[in-house]
Each structure stands twice: as C-alpha cells, then as structure tokens.
Design a protein around this motif. Sequence first.
Motif, mmCIF file in Angstrom:
data_model
loop_
_atom_site.group_PDB
_atom_site.id
_atom_site.type_symbol
_atom_site.label_atom_id
_atom_site.label_comp_id
_atom_site.label_asym_id
_atom_site.label_seq_id
_atom_site.Cartn_x
_atom_site.Cartn_y
_atom_site.Cartn_z
ATOM 1 N N UNK A 216 0.885 29.406 9.095
ATOM 2 C CA UNK A 216 -0.053 29.590 10.199
ATOM 3 C C UNK A 216 -0.869 28.329 10.476
ATOM 4 N N UNK A 217 -0.974 27.451 9.481
ATOM 5 C CA UNK A 217 -1.671 26.176 9.670
ATOM 6 C C UNK A 217 -0.640 25.102 9.950
ATOM 7 N N UNK A 218 -0.778 24.431 11.074
ATOM 8 C CA UNK A 218 0.117 23.324 11.406
ATOM 9 C C UNK A 218 0.044 22.290 10.295
ATOM 10 N N UNK A 219 1.184 21.898 9.702
ATOM 11 C CA UNK A 219 1.146 20.907 8.623
ATOM 12 C C UNK A 219 0.395 19.639 8.993
ATOM 13 N N UNK A 220 0.424 19.275 10.278
ATOM 14 C CA UNK A 220 -0.265 18.068 10.711
ATOM 15 C C UNK A 220 -1.779 18.260 10.742
ATOM 16 N N UNK A 221 -2.242 19.512 10.659
ATOM 17 C CA UNK A 221 -3.676 19.806 10.709
ATOM 18 C C UNK A 221 -4.271 20.021 9.320
ATOM 19 N N UNK A 222 -3.437 19.999 8.278
ATOM 20 C CA UNK A 222 -3.928 20.233 6.926
ATOM 21 C C UNK A 222 -4.751 19.038 6.458
ATOM 22 N N UNK A 223 -5.992 19.291 6.012
ATOM 23 C CA UNK A 223 -6.850 18.226 5.484
ATOM 24 C C UNK A 223 -6.635 18.008 3.992
ATOM 25 N N UNK A 224 -6.270 19.066 3.273
ATOM 26 C CA UNK A 224 -6.016 18.964 1.836
ATOM 27 C C UNK A 224 -4.798 19.813 1.505
ATOM 28 N N UNK A 225 -3.740 19.196 0.987
ATOM 29 C CA UNK A 225 -2.538 19.968 0.653
ATOM 30 C C UNK A 225 -2.753 20.847 -0.574
ATOM 31 N N UNK A 226 -2.011 21.936 -0.621
ATOM 32 C CA UNK A 226 -2.171 22.920 -1.678
ATOM 33 C C UNK A 226 -1.861 22.433 -3.068
ATOM 34 N N UNK A 227 -1.229 21.281 -3.203
ATOM 35 C CA UNK A 227 -0.939 20.754 -4.533
ATOM 36 C C UNK A 227 -2.216 20.504 -5.325
ATOM 37 N N UNK A 228 -3.338 20.304 -4.633
ATOM 38 C CA UNK A 228 -4.614 20.050 -5.305
ATOM 39 C C UNK A 228 -5.397 21.333 -5.605
ATOM 40 N N UNK A 229 -4.912 22.482 -5.170
ATOM 41 C CA UNK A 229 -5.666 23.739 -5.277
ATOM 42 C C UNK A 229 -4.921 24.731 -6.159
ATOM 43 N N UNK A 230 -5.636 25.329 -7.115
ATOM 44 C CA UNK A 230 -5.021 26.293 -8.021
ATOM 45 C C UNK A 230 -5.395 27.740 -7.703
ATOM 46 N N UNK A 231 -6.581 27.974 -7.121
ATOM 47 C CA UNK A 231 -7.028 29.332 -6.831
ATOM 48 C C UNK A 231 -7.703 29.385 -5.460
ATOM 49 N N UNK A 232 -7.475 30.483 -4.747
ATOM 50 C CA UNK A 232 -8.061 30.681 -3.421
ATOM 51 C C UNK A 232 -8.768 32.029 -3.395
ATOM 52 N N UNK A 233 -10.001 32.043 -2.885
ATOM 53 C CA UNK A 233 -10.783 33.273 -2.735
ATOM 54 C C UNK A 233 -11.063 33.468 -1.252
ATOM 55 N N UNK A 234 -10.656 34.624 -0.719
ATOM 56 C CA UNK A 234 -10.928 34.929 0.690
ATOM 57 C C UNK A 234 -12.329 35.529 0.820
#
Length: 261
Positions: A216-234
């Motif tokens: 849903x997020x355009x790859x060109x619009x990503x500011x930080x790729x998920x490789x740096x993130x281990x957990x996400x809280x909505x």
Amino acid sequence: MRDKVVASAGEAVADVPDGASLAVGGFGLSGVPDVLIRALHERGVGGLSVVSNNCGALESGLAVLLAAGRIARVTGSYIGANKEFARQYLAGELEVELIPQGTLAERLRAGGAGIPAFYTPAGVGTQVAEGGLPWRYDGNGGVALASPAKEVRTFDGVEYVLERGIRTDYALVRAARGDRHGNLVFNKSSRNFNPLAAMAGRVTIAEVEELVEPGAVDPDAVHLPGVFVQRVVALTPGQAADKKIERRTISAPPTRGAASN
C-alpha cells in the motif's frame, strides 16, 4: 517477509530491561513515540541511557520517564524549556552529554550504517573536541565527571574531530504510516530524527498512526525500509490524534472595521 505487528505497546517493550540504552525519535514534541514511552513507564523500567535530540517537555514524551527518575543518562543536543531536565542535570542526578545537533544526527546514522566513527569540523577548537564539558555535576556547583578530549586530525589543511557512531539496545520511533513489514513513512519534521534513531537501534520498535497492508506504500515513498524495524504497533485513532503543541502561537483577530491588505 514476516509480519512484524505486535498486539500492544506493552507487549512490544516487554523485554526492555533496566539499564538498557534507547535511541528515541522526535523533534520537540513532533513525532515522539509517546505510547511506547508510556508503556515503558508502566513497566517500571529504570536506569535507562537515552539518546534523543531532546528529553521531552510539558509532561510529555521522555519527560514522563525523566520525572519518574527512570533515566540515568541522556545524550542529546537540546535541553530547551524542560526545567526538570535542567534541575536534575545541575543537581548531579543525571549524566548528560550535550553534542552539536548535526553531529548527533550523523552519529546515529553512522551507527545504523555500520560506520564506527567519522571526522567532522563541528566542535573543533571548543570543549567538544578539547574535553572538559560537564557530563555530571556534584550537586554543589562542581563538576564530578567531564567529557574526555577527542582525536583531532588535519585533512587538506582543515582540522576535524573524530566522533563515534552510536548504537543502542533498542530504538523507539513514531511514523505517520507503516506496513506490516516495517516500512515507514514520516510526516514533516517528525522525519528529522525518527529514521536516524530507528537505524541506530539493534531492536527497533515503531508505533504507527496508520497501519496498512504490504504494497500500500509506494516503494519510492518509503522513508525507512523495514530492514531496520523489528516490531510495529498500530495506534488507535485516539492515540494517533493525541498530539501535543509545545508552544502555541496565534495572531490577534483583526480590529472590526479595520482595512485589510
């Protein structure tokens, strides 16, 4: 790709121990991971070493942990109007390493990029390079612990000071949008330090105002790729909308009948 979403902020920070080091995003009160910080506060974690541009304000952000005496050391660039921060520092209750703001940003980025150190002209000829900045006071106006001198080298006739990259045990950040794989988008000034803090953490936890599905997020619009993130809280809609204003500035209404330009 693995789904990195966890059920709650409490679950996301459940393994953060006493004495952990934290890189925390935010710029003033913009983009501060308040929900994760409050979850840490509820757990009673203490003795924390925090790396952040500032240490909260208006009883918000890191000011919650600071007021509870949970922070032992702060690496940052701005005390601002946080009177409790200043009081603890001058009273010798808190160790503080103040460094130039741009240097702090690059130290976080370098740590996340695997760069152990770098040279910068910022601070050359000052106590930043020569040492002697008060890290901890003794409570009586004296200095109990001062910063050490740093290596200075000359390149092409210009002096530069050696600064170390920063790595922390955990990072807490807040994003405007994020997907289940941890790809994040930040809004305006919240982008100043959040991506850099996220890069520096060995375990990075992101609270997101809007959780979307992968793609849903355009790859060109990503500011930080998920490789740096281990957990996400909505966040809930209420949590996402709860945004503090540090200094509200408004203009006086025009005088009735006055000519407008």
